[in-house]
Design a protein around this motif. Structure first.
Motif, PDB file in Angstrom:
ATOM      1  N   LYS A  78       0.766  -1.245  -0.153  1.00  0.00           N
ATOM      2  CA  LYS A  78       0.059   0.019   0.064  1.00  0.00           C
ATOM      3  C   LYS A  78       0.938   1.278  -0.060  1.00  0.00           C
ATOM      4  O   LYS A  78       0.544   2.232   0.838  1.00  0.00           O
ATOM      5  N   GLY A  79       1.914   1.206  -0.678  1.00  0.00           N
ATOM      6  CA  GLY A  79       2.675   2.217  -0.830  1.00  0.00           C
ATOM      7  C   GLY A  79       3.801   2.633   0.086  1.00  0.00           C
ATOM      8  O   GLY A  79       4.788   3.361   0.078  1.00  0.00           O
ATOM      9  N   ALA A  80       4.052   1.417   1.113  1.00  0.00           N
ATOM     10  CA  ALA A  80       4.871   1.891   2.152  1.00  0.00           C
ATOM     11  C   ALA A  80       6.177   1.255   1.782  1.00  0.00           C
ATOM     12  O   ALA A  80       7.479   1.584   2.283  1.00  0.00           O
ATOM     13  N   ALA A  81       6.291   0.307   0.594  1.00  0.00           N
ATOM     14  CA  ALA A  81       7.891   0.100   0.018  1.00  0.00           C
ATOM     15  C   ALA A  81       7.521   0.017  -1.325  1.00  0.00           C
ATOM     16  O   ALA A  81       6.534   0.348  -1.855  1.00  0.00           O
ATOM     17  N   HIS A  82       8.896   0.268  -1.978  1.00  0.00           N
ATOM     18  CA  HIS A  82       8.970   0.272  -3.464  1.00  0.00           C
ATOM     19  C   HIS A  82      10.190  -0.749  -3.957  1.00  0.00           C
ATOM     20  O   HIS A  82      11.074  -0.943  -3.186  1.00  0.00           O
ATOM     21  N   GLY A  83      10.150  -1.011  -5.231  1.00  0.00           N
ATOM     22  CA  GLY A  83      11.216  -1.728  -5.766  1.00  0.00           C
ATOM     23  C   GLY A  83      12.368  -0.757  -5.903  1.00  0.00           C
ATOM     24  O   GLY A  83      12.086   0.349  -6.070  1.00  0.00           O
ATOM     25  N   ALA A  84      13.406  -1.317  -5.789  1.00  0.00           N
ATOM     26  CA  ALA A  84      14.680  -0.227  -6.056  1.00  0.00           C
ATOM     27  C   ALA A  84      15.870  -1.198  -6.641  1.00  0.00           C
ATOM     28  O   ALA A  84      15.921  -2.425  -6.366  1.00  0.00           O
ATOM     29  N   VAL A  85      16.779  -0.191  -7.288  1.00  0.00           N
ATOM     30  CA  VAL A  85      17.874  -0.916  -7.784  1.00  0.00           C
ATOM     31  C   VAL A  85      19.028  -0.346  -7.035  1.00  0.00           C
ATOM     32  O   VAL A  85      19.046   0.879  -6.940  1.00  0.00           O
ATOM     33  N   VAL A  86      19.929  -1.104  -6.558  1.00  0.00           N
ATOM     34  CA  VAL A  86      21.034  -0.618  -5.625  1.00  0.00           C
ATOM     35  C   VAL A  86      22.380  -1.162  -6.358  1.00  0.00           C
ATOM     36  O   VAL A  86      22.717  -2.284  -6.822  1.00  0.00           O
ATOM     37  N   ALA A  87      23.284  -0.253  -6.500  1.00  0.00           N
ATOM     38  CA  ALA A  87      24.642  -0.364  -7.135  1.00  0.00           C
ATOM     39  C   ALA A  87      25.466  -0.892  -6.005  1.00  0.00           C
ATOM     40  O   ALA A  87      25.613  -0.146  -5.191  1.00  0.00           O
TER      41      ALA A  87
END
Length: 157
Positions: A78-87
């Motif tokens: 419900k918008g509390a987490a997001h997909g992310a790319v980490v180098a």
């Protein structure tokens, strides 16, 4: 490098949160604690010693699997987490004579980042390899899709 050896909190990172079809970039220097709830929306200073390639990040974010995973994470939380790319700060890795930078796709919330998948991308973004977290071996995106069926992860949860 397998997922057990990845130290997301101690990474020279570019975190690209994927939300509602846009990408927001936050840069974090090595050995800084992950931002707490109060600081989650504020960008953190970048460590410019090994900046990730914009072309590599763009190529990685174009993968349909990462888009689908990000949408699913956003919806489920419900918008509390997001997909992310980490180098990854470990530097480049030479594979078949080409230089690749390591990246991780993570589920990122205000408290932590949970590893989903490791990738290696050339700086130009013209080649993406996928890491098998158990063995550290790398395969092509096509082989990964056939073998691991990454979109089925969303059906399991």
């Amino acid at each position: 490098m397998n997922n057990k050896s990845r130290k997301i909190g101690a990474i020279v990172a570019v975190v690209v949160a994927i939300s509602a079809g846009t990408a927001v970039t936050h840069r974090r220097a090595a050995k800084q604690p992950a931002p707490g709830p109060a600081a989650a929306s504020a960008p953190v200073l970048a460590n410019a010693t090994r900046p990730p390639s914009d072309q590599a990040v763009t190529a990685l974010l174009a993968l349909p699997e990462l888009k689908a995973w990000s949408e699913w994470i956003e919806k489920k939380s419900k918008g509390a987490a997001h997909g992310a790319v980490v180098a990854d700060s470990s530097g480049n890795r030479t594979i078949n004579g080409r230089s690749y930078q390591a990246y991780s796709f993570v589920e990122n919330d205000a408290e932590s980042a949970h590893f989903w998948q490791g990738f290696y991308v050339t700086p130009a973004g013209d080649s993406i390899l996928v890491e098998d977290a158990a063995t550290g071996d790398v395969v092509s995106v096509d082989e990964w899709r056939q073998k691991d069926k990454p979109l089925e992860r969303l059906k399991e949860n």
